[in-house]
Enzyme design. Structure first.
Site, PDB file in Angstrom:
ATOM      1  N   ASP A 127       0.807  -1.228   0.000  1.00  0.00           N
ATOM      2  CA  ASP A 127       0.000   0.000   0.000  1.00  0.00           C
ATOM      3  C   ASP A 127       0.840   1.278   0.000  1.00  0.00           C
ATOM      4  O   ASP A 127       0.335   2.351  -0.310  1.00  0.00           O
ATOM      5  CB  ASP A 127      -0.925   0.030   1.230  1.00  0.00           C
ATOM      6  CG  ASP A 127      -2.027  -1.015   1.156  1.00  0.00           C
ATOM      7  OD1 ASP A 127      -2.082  -1.750   0.158  1.00  0.00           O
ATOM      8  OD2 ASP A 127      -2.822  -1.100   2.111  1.00  0.00           O
ATOM      9  N   ARG A 162     -16.711  -1.039 -23.703  1.00  0.00           N
ATOM     10  CA  ARG A 162     -17.133  -1.145 -22.311  1.00  0.00           C
ATOM     11  C   ARG A 162     -16.388  -0.170 -21.396  1.00  0.00           C
ATOM     12  O   ARG A 162     -15.318   0.317 -21.726  1.00  0.00           O
ATOM     13  CB  ARG A 162     -16.820  -2.559 -21.798  1.00  0.00           C
ATOM     14  CG  ARG A 162     -17.797  -3.587 -22.292  1.00  0.00           C
ATOM     15  CD  ARG A 162     -17.365  -4.972 -21.867  1.00  0.00           C
ATOM     16  NE  ARG A 162     -18.380  -5.936 -22.230  1.00  0.00           N
ATOM     17  CZ  ARG A 162     -18.153  -7.222 -22.460  1.00  0.00           C
ATOM     18  NH1 ARG A 162     -16.933  -7.707 -22.356  1.00  0.00           N
ATOM     19  NH2 ARG A 162     -19.137  -8.020 -22.770  1.00  0.00           N
ATOM     20  N   GLY A 170      -5.560  -0.997  -1.513  1.00  0.00           N
ATOM     21  CA  GLY A 170      -5.351   0.348  -0.979  1.00  0.00           C
ATOM     22  C   GLY A 170      -6.428   0.594   0.043  1.00  0.00           C
ATOM     23  O   GLY A 170      -7.511   1.073  -0.247  1.00  0.00           O
ATOM     24  N   GLU A 222      -9.637  -0.019  -3.227  1.00  0.00           N
ATOM     25  CA  GLU A 222     -10.671  -0.767  -2.490  1.00  0.00           C
ATOM     26  C   GLU A 222     -11.298   0.043  -1.343  1.00  0.00           C
ATOM     27  O   GLU A 222     -12.444  -0.193  -0.967  1.00  0.00           O
ATOM     28  CB  GLU A 222     -10.069  -2.061  -1.922  1.00  0.00           C
ATOM     29  CG  GLU A 222      -8.936  -1.791  -0.936  1.00  0.00           C
ATOM     30  CD  GLU A 222      -8.228  -3.035  -0.435  1.00  0.00           C
ATOM     31  OE1 GLU A 222      -8.752  -4.144  -0.615  1.00  0.00           O
ATOM     32  OE2 GLU A 222      -7.149  -2.875   0.154  1.00  0.00           O
ATOM     33  N   HIS A 273      -5.526 -10.189  -4.429  1.00  0.00           N
ATOM     34  CA  HIS A 273      -4.226 -10.648  -3.923  1.00  0.00           C
ATOM     35  C   HIS A 273      -3.213 -10.949  -5.006  1.00  0.00           C
ATOM     36  O   HIS A 273      -2.042 -11.175  -4.687  1.00  0.00           O
ATOM     37  CB  HIS A 273      -4.433 -11.866  -3.018  1.00  0.00           C
ATOM     38  CG  HIS A 273      -5.122 -11.504  -1.743  1.00  0.00           C
ATOM     39  ND1 HIS A 273      -6.488 -11.361  -1.670  1.00  0.00           N
ATOM     40  CD2 HIS A 273      -4.632 -11.227  -0.510  1.00  0.00           C
ATOM     41  CE1 HIS A 273      -6.817 -11.018  -0.438  1.00  0.00           C
ATOM     42  NE2 HIS A 273      -5.719 -10.923   0.287  1.00  0.00           N
TER      43      HIS A 273
HETATM   44  O1  F6P Z   1      -2.148  -3.912   3.789  1.00  0.00           O
HETATM   45  C1  F6P Z   1      -1.901  -4.622   2.656  1.00  0.00           C
HETATM   46  C2  F6P Z   1      -3.169  -5.193   2.086  1.00  0.00           C
HETATM   47  O2  F6P Z   1      -2.807  -5.868   0.906  1.00  0.00           O
HETATM   48  C3  F6P Z   1      -4.281  -4.180   1.817  1.00  0.00           C
HETATM   49  O3  F6P Z   1      -4.092  -3.474   0.636  1.00  0.00           O
HETATM   50  C4  F6P Z   1      -5.501  -5.050   1.819  1.00  0.00           C
HETATM   51  O4  F6P Z   1      -6.663  -4.341   2.160  1.00  0.00           O
HETATM   52  C5  F6P Z   1      -5.190  -6.056   2.870  1.00  0.00           C
HETATM   53  O5  F6P Z   1      -3.782  -6.151   2.950  1.00  0.00           O
HETATM   54  C6  F6P Z   1      -5.797  -7.413   2.584  1.00  0.00           C
HETATM   55  O6  F6P Z   1      -5.566  -8.234   3.651  1.00  0.00           O
HETATM   56  P1  F6P Z   1      -5.918  -9.785   3.701  1.00  0.00           P
HETATM   57  O7  F6P Z   1      -4.805 -10.510   3.000  1.00  0.00           O
HETATM   58  O8  F6P Z   1      -5.966 -10.108   5.143  1.00  0.00           O
HETATM   59  O9  F6P Z   1      -7.197  -9.974   2.976  1.00  0.00           O
END
Ligand code: F6P
Length: 342
Positions: A127, A162, A170, A222, A273
């Site tokens: 982030d 589209r 984030g 997000e 992810h």
């Molecule tokens: O803090 C890093 C991060 O990748 C964020 O961007 C995201 O909201 C969060 O971790 C997701 O966490 P998890 O892997 O627990 O879903």
């Protein structure tokens, strides 16, 4: 010296590069012994660890994730565990602990440092929201992944006329959205720092179609939210057991809303992810390696309660308390610059 290292919180490309660098600097150059705790703070609290020698870190520089495993811990659990952690550190004869983590991990590290533990922190997060360092490793990799995805989405969006709404990570800050959006020439960038006006966003995308363009790309972090009083309703997702906000899916919501308002097909794409997995970029490997090297040096100087940070091109040591007091958000002028790409 005997050093314990751990990785905590959400993983991030470059964690293994730090672990490798710590072991190389400590073992080869200082004749130290290094152990790695498993699954973050859990490993320290439960005394679950393994020895890390040169063989243990062979071939991990370019590997994503963390060979030590990671986990999140509830703040109250850690507060109750300070005494236990102190006992394990004494039993294991540790002279320094190097936790590698983001905002939550560094707050925990500060708590343990205040409790008298010899902590040298290393900041990480895709982030890029840790205030004390210009950049965190993992960010460059995540921006690269998001940029490649945006480039690819442009061609399919154009074929089908589209709107693509691409949700990137984030939680509190829009650095990944800003940088990937600029790099890929997105047509709108939506960040948590600046609650958006759905009418304005619709107008921006609509004007593009009116000007004869056949597609539009919207990048949304997000954690982005509509401005208070907005005509777009969003659900609240509550919080998880670690006190983190659960997101209800702004990418999906925005795609539905833009499609309804514009009469154009819109598709949400949630990168999730994938931005955190896989091999780190060369930039992230170098930064992670430098952080590991400097963390060991700080431990040898007895500079505890501090963390490594990048300032310009230098690595400096910053007090943990200072590093965890504020988040590094996207400033208004950086957001303004990005509007030129629309
Ligand atoms: O803090 C890093 C991060 O990748 C964020 O961007 C995201 O909201 C969060 O971790 C997701 O966490 P998890 O892997 O627990 O879903």
């Amino acid at each position: 010296m005997r050093i314990g290292v751990l990785t905590s919180g959400g993983d991030c490309p470059g964690l293994n590069a730090v672990i490798r660098s710590v072991v190389h600097r400590a073992v080869v150059d200082h004749g130290d012994e290094v152990i790695g705790f498993h699954d973050g703070w859990r490993g320290l609290l439960e005394c679950d660890y393994r020895k890390l020698d040169l063989d243990a870190v062979g071939g991990i520089l370019a590997r994503g994730g963390t060979i030590l495993g990671s986990s999140r811990v509830q703040p109250a659990h850690l507060r109750d565990g300070v005494e236990r952690a102190r006992g394990h550190v004494a039993d294991l004869g540790l002279d320094a602990i190097i936790p590698i983590g983001g905002e939550g991990t560094l707050k925990a590290a500060n708590l343990l440092a205040q409790g008298g533990l010899p902590i040298v922190g290393v900041p990480k997060t895709i982030d890029n929201d840790i205030a004390s360092t210009d950049v965190t490793f993992g960010f460059d990799t995540a921006v690269g992944v998001a940029t490649e995805a945006l480039d690819r989405l442009k061609t399919t969006a154009e074929s089908h006329q589209r709107v693509m709404v691409v949700e990137v990570m984030g939680r509190h800050t829009g650095w990944i959205a800003l940088h990937s959006g600029m790099a890929a020439g997105a047509h709108a960038i939506v960040v948590p720092e600046r609650p958006f006006d759905i009418e304005e966003l619709t107008a921006i995308v609509g004007e593009r179609f009116s000007a004869g363009k056949r597609f539009a790309i919207v990048v949304v972090a997000e954690g982005a939210k509509p401005a208070p009083g907005s005509s777009m309703a969003v659900e609240e997702g509550g919080t998880d057991m670690y006190g983190h906000e659960r997101f209800a899916g702004i990418g999906n919501r925005l795609a539905v809303e833009l499609e309804a308002r514009l009469g154009k097909e819109a598709r949400p794409v949630i990168l999730g992810h994938v931005q955190r997995g896989g091999t780190p970029t060369a930039y992230d490997r170098v930064l992670a390696t430098r952080f590991g090297w400097h963390a060991v040096e700080a431990a040898h100087r007895g500079q505890f309660g501090m963390l490594t940070a990048l300032r310009g091109t230098d690595i400096v040591m910053v007090p943990l308390a200072e590093a965890t007091s504020t988040l590094k958000t996207v400033p208004a002028d950086r957001y303004e610059e990005a509007q030129n790409v629309l």
